[in-house]
Design a protein around this motif. Sequence first.
Motif, PDB file in Angstrom:
ATOM      1  N   LYS A   6       0.841  -1.194   0.000  1.00 43.79           N
ATOM      2  CA  LYS A   6       0.000   0.000   0.000  1.00 43.79           C
ATOM      3  C   LYS A   6       0.884   1.255   0.000  1.00 43.79           C
ATOM      4  O   LYS A   6       0.651   2.215  -0.729  1.00 43.79           O
ATOM      5  N   ASP A  87      -3.619   6.873   6.565  1.00 40.39           N
ATOM      6  CA  ASP A  87      -4.550   5.785   6.900  1.00 40.39           C
ATOM      7  C   ASP A  87      -5.626   6.233   7.881  1.00 40.39           C
ATOM      8  O   ASP A  87      -6.664   5.583   8.008  1.00 40.39           O
ATOM      9  N   ASP A  90      -8.845   6.320   6.152  1.00 41.13           N
ATOM     10  CA  ASP A  90      -9.089   5.262   5.168  1.00 41.13           C
ATOM     11  C   ASP A  90     -10.440   4.557   5.319  1.00 41.13           C
ATOM     12  O   ASP A  90     -10.729   3.631   4.582  1.00 41.13           O
TER      13      ASP A  90
END
Length: 280
Positions: A6, A87, A90
């Motif tokens: 990622k 994140d 996310d």
Amino acid sequence: MFGYFKRRKRERYLAGNPIPDSLWQRVINLPLFIGLTDYEHNRLRQHAAWFLHEKTITAVGGLALTDEMRVLLAAQASLPILHLGFDAYDDWHEVILYPGQFVSRDRYTDRSGLVHEYEQVLAGQARSDGPVLLSWMDVNESPWLDGWNVVIHEFAHKLDMRSGEANGCPPLHKGMSYEAWKRAFSRAYDDLVMRADQDHYSPIDLYAAENPAECFAVFSEYFFETPHAIADHYPAVYAQLCAFYKQDPLARLPRVRYRPAFEPVSFGPVVPTPAPGVWL
Ligand SMILES: [Zn+2]
């Protein structure tokens, strides 16, 4: 391993798709971003570029969306997560942008099981079922050092919702104490409720006295714009917010006069949403 791929994917994208200089310079010179280091400027620019890549920004109500508008929104949204990592956002995907304040229709079920519908005129709303709704006029008014920032407010709610319904206590980092967080915020909240009840002056907008979730969101706005207002009156809350956001805006921002508590001013047309629970 998934995290590694990622990160690599993100790095590759960012290397090839920076926000153009001309656009970035127009945004980064706004007061909200005063005092950031070169490292933080670069990081904010990367976060903003990734935000624009990852999140869908849907303009409604006839709003014509430009690249500069998109970057102004993304840069403000990226400031709270500057040192948290991308994140932190996310678990949701879309921002819906209205030209001005909008009517949100919602439902709630009372204790007897009756379903009620109600309407609110809003500058922003972080929905627990998905998107963040924002009024462009208010996004555009936000990056000044006056303790009012609808973008930071709504994205603070989103961070809070990472532990379920917004309740004023987001998931804390390793080494932070839930006990200390609750103690600091409860004291500040009780003080603000007292000021609201007794019609006293408050250094913080008394919308923070609505409930603990609003308390955290409003304190987050002040943290990034007028941190002195928190540090002077609620130092324990300031310390908790420094630990949570991993930033110390007091060290980088000028001391500005606190604004008196007032309700946000309404700008622009109010755009109705078409049906209860539907916001497009
Ligand atoms: Zn709120």
